[in-house]
Design an enzyme around this catalytic site. Structure first.
Site, mmCIF file in Angstrom:
data_model
loop_
_atom_site.group_PDB
_atom_site.id
_atom_site.type_symbol
_atom_site.label_atom_id
_atom_site.label_comp_id
_atom_site.label_asym_id
_atom_site.label_seq_id
_atom_site.Cartn_x
_atom_site.Cartn_y
_atom_site.Cartn_z
ATOM 1 N N TYR A 76 -35.924 36.493 -86.969
ATOM 2 C CA TYR A 76 -35.551 35.399 -86.081
ATOM 3 C C TYR A 76 -34.755 35.851 -84.863
ATOM 4 O O TYR A 76 -34.641 35.118 -83.873
ATOM 5 C CB TYR A 76 -34.753 34.340 -86.835
ATOM 6 N N ASP A 134 -35.141 31.657 -95.794
ATOM 7 C CA ASP A 134 -35.467 30.359 -95.215
ATOM 8 C C ASP A 134 -36.529 29.659 -96.060
ATOM 9 O O ASP A 134 -36.398 28.484 -96.438
ATOM 10 C CB ASP A 134 -35.965 30.574 -93.786
ATOM 11 N N ASP A 148 -43.584 36.735 -102.331
ATOM 12 C CA ASP A 148 -44.612 35.793 -102.754
ATOM 13 C C ASP A 148 -44.496 35.487 -104.243
ATOM 14 O O ASP A 148 -44.652 34.339 -104.672
ATOM 15 C CB ASP A 148 -46.017 36.311 -102.409
ATOM 16 N N ASP A 174 -35.844 26.449 -99.123
ATOM 17 C CA ASP A 174 -36.484 25.135 -99.025
ATOM 18 C C ASP A 174 -37.305 24.830 -100.276
ATOM 19 O O ASP A 174 -37.355 23.676 -100.729
ATOM 20 C CB ASP A 174 -37.368 25.060 -97.786
ATOM 21 N N LYS A 192 -40.507 42.357 -99.317
ATOM 22 C CA LYS A 192 -41.931 42.700 -99.325
ATOM 23 C C LYS A 192 -42.065 44.216 -99.148
ATOM 24 O O LYS A 192 -42.730 44.723 -98.238
ATOM 25 C CB LYS A 192 -42.678 41.951 -98.218
#
Length: 360
Positions: free
Chosen positions: A144, A251, A227, A255, A194
């Site tokens: 970001y 992030d 994932d 959520d 990852k």
């Protein structure tokens, strides 16, 4: 409880941010009076509300007030009418600017379930029961904020670029927050990355493992690909205690974890710097579709106030009282529209009054 004066900046923002902030400031006003707190409260516009008044989502005055505050209460920003503005004019820019400039690198997002609300979750009650997860998200680095970034429209073919970058200092300081948080919980940290495809994740995993071996070897550390972590949060969320993640993965996962509880309107968050100055905000957005109807759930904002008391204002005992009052409210059958399962519900300001009644 500390007797020093505390400076609190309230930034209600857009949409339901203003409604949930009003309810929360009612609670704060009651507590200030009841407990004789020495609090200097300032309220200023931010996001689209600020843009409409001043042409920018965060004024210099608001930014300077934030720098001088012990805690910032932040409602929510954003609405469809601002979506086509230049990036530095969009409401969301204010949020990211505050995080970056105040060095609020550690985002703490609890995901917990009041068992009375298990039926509101999309998961079966036996899977979701007693849920209590803390996601520690790195907030000022990664994809970001990495440079270079941008859309290159003057080349053929057109392209866009974002850069994911972390250095060892950024990784160590957020990992330390996760390990220290786990020490107050169940001593388990799951670091998400990852590393199978991203060099920056491989480096992240190496740094977290090295810090664990050096300073936190008594705690349980595991690593999980992002994932798979998303899938495991839905299959068996109670396997987690503290989840440590980069900005992007944190992030997404926070959520997911929030929605498991039945309503994102229940969950607070804290964003802290190394001095424990923090910005506290509900996990929900500005919800322009219900703004102005008085039906928004203010509990996440009220619990964000509780987190501010706990982490930035040296008022842990008072934070406990607020948390207990919210628990009592739920146990007594208090419901807002999002958790009412089609039954009777209270409006936003009525929730504040009920919680004040419990506190008194």
């Amino acid at each position: 409880m500390s007797e020093m004066r505390h400076k609190i900046l309230a930034l209600p923002g857009d949409g339901i941010g203003q409604e949930v902030m009003d309810a929360t400031l009612e609670v704060l006003d009651f507590l200030s009076s009841q407990e004789s707190l020495d609090i200097e409260l300032t309220i200023m516009p931010v996001g689209g509300t600020s843009y409409d008044q001043y042409g920018v989502p965060l004024t210099n005055d608001a930014f300077n007030a934030a720098k001088q505050s012990d805690a910032i209460l932040f409602g929510a920003v954003g609405a469809p009418q601002y979506d086509n503005l230049a990036w530095d004019k969009r409401p969301e820019h204010a949020l990211l600017a505050l995080r970056k400039e105040l060095n609020l690198f550690a985002n703490l997002r609890p995901a917990f379930l009041f068992n009375e609300l298990a039926d509101a979750s999309s998961l079966k009650a036996d899977i979701i029961k007693d849920l209590d997860i803390l996601i520690v998200r790195e907030l000022t680095g990664g994809l970001y904020f990495g440079e270079p970034r941008g859309i290159y429209a003057d080349v053929s073919p057109k392209r866009a670029l974002n850069t994911m970058v972390y250095d060892e200092v950024e990784i160590d300081r957020i990992a330390r927050v996760a390990f220290e948080a786990a020490a107050r919980r169940k001593n388990k940290v799951c670091s998400v990355d990852k590393a199978n495809v991203l060099e920056v994740s491989k480096f992240w995993r190496e740094q977290v493992s090295a810090l664990h071996a050096k300073e936190f070897s008594k705690q349980e550390l595991s690593h999980m690909l992002a994932d798979n972590a998303a899938m495991q949060l839905v299959i068996d969320p109670n396997q987690f205690d503290v989840i440590l993640a980069s900005n992007l993965f944190g992030d997404i996962l926070s959520d997911i974890a929030a929605t498991l509880t039945g309503s994102i309107g229940m969950l607070p968050s804290a964003s802290l710097n190394e001095k424990n100055v923090g910005m506290y905000e509900p996990c929900h957005g500005s919800a322009p579709d219900i703004a102005g109807e008085g039906i928004a759930n203010p509990i996440a904002m009220i619990l964000s106030l509780s987190m501010a008391m706990r982490y930035s204002l040296d008022m842990g005992d008072l934070a406990d009282k607020v948390d207990d009052a919210v628990k009592t409210f739920i146990t007594n059958g208090g419901r807002t529209k999002d958790i009412a399962a089609g039954g009777a519900f209270l409006k936003t300001h009525e929730v504040a009054q009920e919680i004040i009644q419990i506190l008194s």
